[in-house]
Write a protein that holds these residues in place. Structure first.
Motif, PDB file in Angstrom:
ATOM      1  N   LYS A   1       5.758  10.055 -68.302  1.00 52.07           N
ATOM      2  CA  LYS A   1       5.155   8.755 -68.050  1.00 52.07           C
ATOM      3  C   LYS A   1       4.607   8.212 -69.357  1.00 52.07           C
ATOM      4  O   LYS A   1       3.764   8.831 -70.006  1.00 52.07           O
ATOM      5  N   GLN A   2       5.118   7.077 -69.716  1.00 53.43           N
ATOM      6  CA  GLN A   2       4.707   6.417 -70.960  1.00 53.43           C
ATOM      7  C   GLN A   2       3.728   5.302 -70.611  1.00 53.43           C
ATOM      8  O   GLN A   2       4.040   4.391 -69.841  1.00 53.43           O
ATOM      9  N   LEU A   3       2.527   5.379 -71.147  1.00 56.92           N
ATOM     10  CA  LEU A   3       1.503   4.364 -70.907  1.00 56.92           C
ATOM     11  C   LEU A   3       1.440   3.458 -72.130  1.00 56.92           C
ATOM     12  O   LEU A   3       1.294   3.925 -73.261  1.00 56.92           O
ATOM     13  N   ARG A   4       1.545   2.161 -71.904  1.00 56.56           N
ATOM     14  CA  ARG A   4       1.663   1.206 -73.000  1.00 56.56           C
ATOM     15  C   ARG A   4       0.511   0.200 -72.994  1.00 56.56           C
ATOM     16  O   ARG A   4       0.596  -0.846 -72.341  1.00 56.56           O
TER      17      ARG A   4
ATOM     18  N   SER B   1      -8.833   2.640 -79.351  1.00 53.85           N
ATOM     19  CA  SER B   1      -9.732   3.790 -79.438  1.00 53.85           C
ATOM     20  C   SER B   1     -10.289   4.142 -78.060  1.00 53.85           C
ATOM     21  O   SER B   1     -10.345   5.318 -77.692  1.00 53.85           O
ATOM     22  N   MET B   2     -10.682   3.122 -77.311  1.00 53.17           N
ATOM     23  CA  MET B   2     -11.194   3.362 -75.968  1.00 53.17           C
ATOM     24  C   MET B   2     -10.078   3.869 -75.056  1.00 53.17           C
ATOM     25  O   MET B   2     -10.280   4.791 -74.265  1.00 53.17           O
ATOM     26  N   ALA B   3      -8.885   3.279 -75.197  1.00 58.48           N
ATOM     27  CA  ALA B   3      -7.757   3.701 -74.369  1.00 58.48           C
ATOM     28  C   ALA B   3      -7.423   5.165 -74.630  1.00 58.48           C
ATOM     29  O   ALA B   3      -7.096   5.921 -73.706  1.00 58.48           O
ATOM     30  N   ARG B   4      -7.551   5.595 -75.900  1.00 62.03           N
ATOM     31  CA  ARG B   4      -7.256   6.985 -76.260  1.00 62.03           C
ATOM     32  C   ARG B   4      -8.239   7.942 -75.577  1.00 62.03           C
ATOM     33  O   ARG B   4      -7.842   8.960 -75.015  1.00 62.03           O
ATOM     34  N   GLU B   5      -9.506   7.579 -75.609  1.00 61.05           N
ATOM     35  CA  GLU B   5     -10.526   8.429 -74.974  1.00 61.05           C
ATOM     36  C   GLU B   5     -10.321   8.487 -73.462  1.00 61.05           C
ATOM     37  O   GLU B   5     -10.396   9.548 -72.845  1.00 61.05           O
ATOM     38  N   LEU B   6     -10.052   7.327 -72.865  1.00 58.47           N
ATOM     39  CA  LEU B   6      -9.879   7.281 -71.415  1.00 58.47           C
ATOM     40  C   LEU B   6      -8.583   7.972 -70.988  1.00 58.47           C
ATOM     41  O   LEU B   6      -8.515   8.580 -69.919  1.00 58.47           O
ATOM     42  N   PHE B   7      -7.552   7.876 -71.825  1.00 59.49           N
ATOM     43  CA  PHE B   7      -6.295   8.553 -71.535  1.00 59.49           C
ATOM     44  C   PHE B   7      -6.511  10.063 -71.451  1.00 59.49           C
ATOM     45  O   PHE B   7      -5.983  10.738 -70.556  1.00 59.49           O
ATOM     46  N   GLU B   8      -7.305  10.605 -72.374  1.00 58.43           N
ATOM     47  CA  GLU B   8      -7.589  12.039 -72.348  1.00 58.43           C
ATOM     48  C   GLU B   8      -8.358  12.432 -71.085  1.00 58.43           C
ATOM     49  O   GLU B   8      -8.107  13.492 -70.503  1.00 58.43           O
ATOM     50  N   ARG B   9      -9.261  11.568 -70.662  1.00 58.76           N
ATOM     51  CA  ARG B   9     -10.002  11.845 -69.430  1.00 58.76           C
ATOM     52  C   ARG B   9      -9.064  11.813 -68.220  1.00 58.76           C
ATOM     53  O   ARG B   9      -9.157  12.653 -67.325  1.00 58.76           O
ATOM     54  N   GLU B  10      -8.158  10.821 -68.194  1.00 64.14           N
ATOM     55  CA  GLU B  10      -7.197  10.723 -67.096  1.00 64.14           C
ATOM     56  C   GLU B  10      -6.305  11.970 -67.070  1.00 64.14           C
ATOM     57  O   GLU B  10      -6.008  12.509 -66.001  1.00 64.14           O
ATOM     58  N   ALA B  11      -5.884  12.433 -68.244  1.00 68.45           N
ATOM     59  CA  ALA B  11      -5.016  13.604 -68.329  1.00 68.45           C
ATOM     60  C   ALA B  11      -5.730  14.846 -67.804  1.00 68.45           C
ATOM     61  O   ALA B  11      -5.132  15.671 -67.098  1.00 68.45           O
ATOM     62  N   LYS B  12      -6.993  14.985 -68.126  1.00 60.22           N
ATOM     63  CA  LYS B  12      -7.749  16.137 -67.637  1.00 60.22           C
ATOM     64  C   LYS B  12      -7.900  16.089 -66.113  1.00 60.22           C
ATOM     65  O   LYS B  12      -7.854  17.125 -65.444  1.00 60.22           O
ATOM     66  N   THR B  13      -8.071  14.894 -65.590  1.00 57.67           N
ATOM     67  CA  THR B  13      -8.162  14.741 -64.135  1.00 57.67           C
ATOM     68  C   THR B  13      -6.846  15.147 -63.482  1.00 57.67           C
ATOM     69  O   THR B  13      -6.823  15.871 -62.482  1.00 57.67           O
ATOM     70  N   LEU B  14      -5.734  14.683 -64.059  1.00 56.54           N
ATOM     71  CA  LEU B  14      -4.417  15.039 -63.521  1.00 56.54           C
ATOM     72  C   LEU B  14      -4.165  16.532 -63.636  1.00 56.54           C
ATOM     73  O   LEU B  14      -3.542  17.142 -62.760  1.00 56.54           O
ATOM     74  N   GLY B  15      -4.641  17.135 -64.706  1.00 54.39           N
ATOM     75  CA  GLY B  15      -4.487  18.576 -64.862  1.00 54.39           C
ATOM     76  C   GLY B  15      -5.244  19.339 -63.787  1.00 54.39           C
ATOM     77  O   GLY B  15      -4.794  20.378 -63.313  1.00 54.39           O
ATOM     78  N   ARG B  16      -6.378  18.788 -63.396  1.00 57.04           N
ATOM     79  CA  ARG B  16      -7.188  19.449 -62.367  1.00 57.04           C
ATOM     80  C   ARG B  16      -6.544  19.342 -60.992  1.00 57.04           C
ATOM     81  O   ARG B  16      -6.417  20.337 -60.277  1.00 57.04           O
TER      82      ARG B  16
END
Length: 525
Positions: A65-68, A78-93
């Motif tokens: 999945k490519q997020l653009r 910068s904010m999108a990068r931080e939030l993307f990492e949070r979203e990824a951690k949620t999906l990992g959980r």
């Protein structure tokens, strides 16, 4: 073939052995290991691809999945990068669930964000319906229960999916289990950071679900757990009708989808789906767990009802008659459909020991009541009759249906105005759209009856049990509710003007801004 990831590439399809895109010169191998096979879909904030992982033995397939983020603003990136990492951690959980694709990797590449997930082979439910046709109620129940269990588990981790729909539920080919996919628009209730001061993440600010499946509060950027419950209700509606919500009529008073005419469904299951599809969050099941409990309880109640109805009432006396006319000299009438005729009426035989008590108005003489009361002081038992017998009796001029058991009968859109149902049992009776104006329901048991859009103006509900009744859009103008039980009743869009409902009674029911209160004002006491 090889597929180019450049969003602006005019010809993204390339030869399988190509390393660079012939149209735009972009590198075709992502992150040095992922070979994109084909595009799977595009959305407002990204795209999805099928790829082979060349770094693993066997080159297994995966989903990318490519997020653009559609901006060049460095602060936003910068904010999108931080939030993307949070979203990824949620999906990992949530990906630890056996019916949710695992998150395999996530990374940023040239200011594009990528999620790598497990590939699930199988058809989604939208494809199943188009290929095999709509589901019957039994199969729809199975889907509902299985997906509710998945939702219960992800809600327990404080995650809202936000895009439940048939296309996002895959029947896994290897074991026929349902798998919930596309968590790209999940909302993490705990760890979301505001974009520009709001409570939405950079990605959820763009992706709010699918129109028709997403409820109003989600489209207003305020999703809750009940939002997933609503979307799953719409999904079941689609599975049983094959129609998208936009192709169905909508109730102009309540805003509810009028889908019942497109599917054959039992009253009990329809009641559960109706609660899932409530427009107002406060009237809907709040969580998947709550909906699961209702589904399990409904199955139990249906089984109990069937076992009770399968045995005849052996206590009924041989001289009891449902009709003033007997056939072949036999005064006891079988109430099966094979014995119904146009001469049927709803009047008890003068010798029946099911005479009314003194608090009821009846067509039986006082002498009969006196003799009956000498035999037993036990309360009289309602006599079970059918919808057809009610309608035939009313057509012949009889309007007194006191002390009758009309439970589970279908009297939708019937004209029964000015009737008397005192001391009768109408549990889960379907009276949707019926004319019941100026009708006496004193001391009736009407729990969970369907009275939606009925005309019940100037009716009498003294000491009546209306718990869990569906009164949405119903005209109750000038009706009497003294000592009436209303806990859990749905009065969204109902007309309660000039009734004697108390504030205590109103607090026990479901209302919305369309409800006309006793004061005559909409939504306000």
């Amino acid at each position: 073939m090889s597929y180019c990831l450049n969003p602006s590439c005019p010809k993204p399809v390339n030869h399988p052995k190509s390393k660079l895109c012939k149209a735009c010169g972009n590198k075709l191998l992502l992150h040095g290991r992922y070979h994109l096979v084909k595009g799977l879909g595009k959305g407002g904030f990204g795209a999805t691809f099928l790829a082979a992982d060349l770094a693993l033995p066997g080159k297994p397939l995966c989903v990318i999945k490519q997020l653009r983020p559609n901006t060049d603003n460095p602060n936003f990136l910068s904010m999108a990068r931080e939030l993307f990492e949070r979203e990824a951690k949620t999906l990992g959980r949530v990906g630890n669930h056996p019916q949710i694709p695992r998150l395999l990797d996530y990374f940023e590449d040239r200011e594009q964000f990528y999620l790598i997930q497990e590939f699930v082979k199988g058809n989604n439910l939208q494809q199943e319906v188009k290929k095999e046709g709509v589901l019957n109620e039994a199969k729809a129940r199975q889907v509902l229960k299985e997906v509710l269990i998945i939702l219960r588990d992800i809600h327990a981790q404080k995650v809202i999916h936000r895009d439940i729909k048939p296309a996002n539920i895959i029947r896994r080919e290897i074991d026929d289990k349902l798998v919930l996919i596309d968590f790209g628009v999940v909302k993490n209730q705990v760890n979301s950071i505001g974009a520009g001061g709001s409570n939405q993440t950079a990605f959820t600010a763009f992706a709010v679900g699918t129109p028709g499946f997403a409820p109003p509060e989600q489209l207003a950027m305020r999703p809750v757990y009940a939002s997933d419950v609503y979307a799953l209700g719409v999904t079941c509606m689609y599975l049983m009708t094959g129609k998208a919500p936009k192709n169905m009529d909508c109730d102009p008073i309540t805003g509810d989808i009028d889908w019942f005419k497109y599917a054959k469904v039992s009253d009990s299951f329809a009641e559960i789906l109706t609660t899932m599809l409530e427009v107002a969050v406060k009237s809907r099941y709040k969580t998947a767990e709550e909906a699961l409990r209702a589904l399990d309880l409904e199955n139990h109640v249906d089984s109990l009802s069937e076992s009770m109805l399968s045995f005849p009432n052996t206590s009924e006396p041989p001289n009891t008659s449902i009709s003033g006319r007997s056939r072949g000299g036999n005064s006891r009438r079988n109430i099966s459909s094979s014995s119904r005729t146009s001469h049927t009426s709803v009047q008890s035989n003068s010798t029946s020991r099911y005479s009314r008590n003194s608090s009821s108005r009846t067509s039986v003489g006082n002498n009969n009541h006196t003799s009956a009361s000498k035999v037993s002081n036990a309360p009289a038992k309602p006599v079970k009759i059918t919808a057809e017998e009610i309608l035939n009796a009313y057509a012949s001029g009889r309007k007194d249906f006191g002390l009758k058991d009309i439970s589970l009968q279908d009297l939708q859109k019937a004209d029964l105005s000015d009737s008397k149902f005192h001391n009768s049992k109408l549990v889960r009776t379907n009276l949707q759209g019926a004319d019941l104006s100026r009708t006496d329901f004193a001391h009736c048991d009407m729990r969970q009856a369907m009275l939606r859009n009925a005309d019940m103006s100037k009716s009498f509900f003294k000491s009546c049990n209306l718990e869990g009744v569906d009164l949405r859009g119903t005209n109750l103008n000038n009706s009497n509710f003294k000592n009436t039980k209303l806990k859990g009743a749905n009065l969204c869009g109902a007309n309660l003007k000039d009734t004697n409902l108390t504030k205590e009674q109103i607090e026990e029911v479901k209302t919305n801004w369309m409800t006309i209160m006793p004061s005559g004002k909409r939504g306000f006491w």
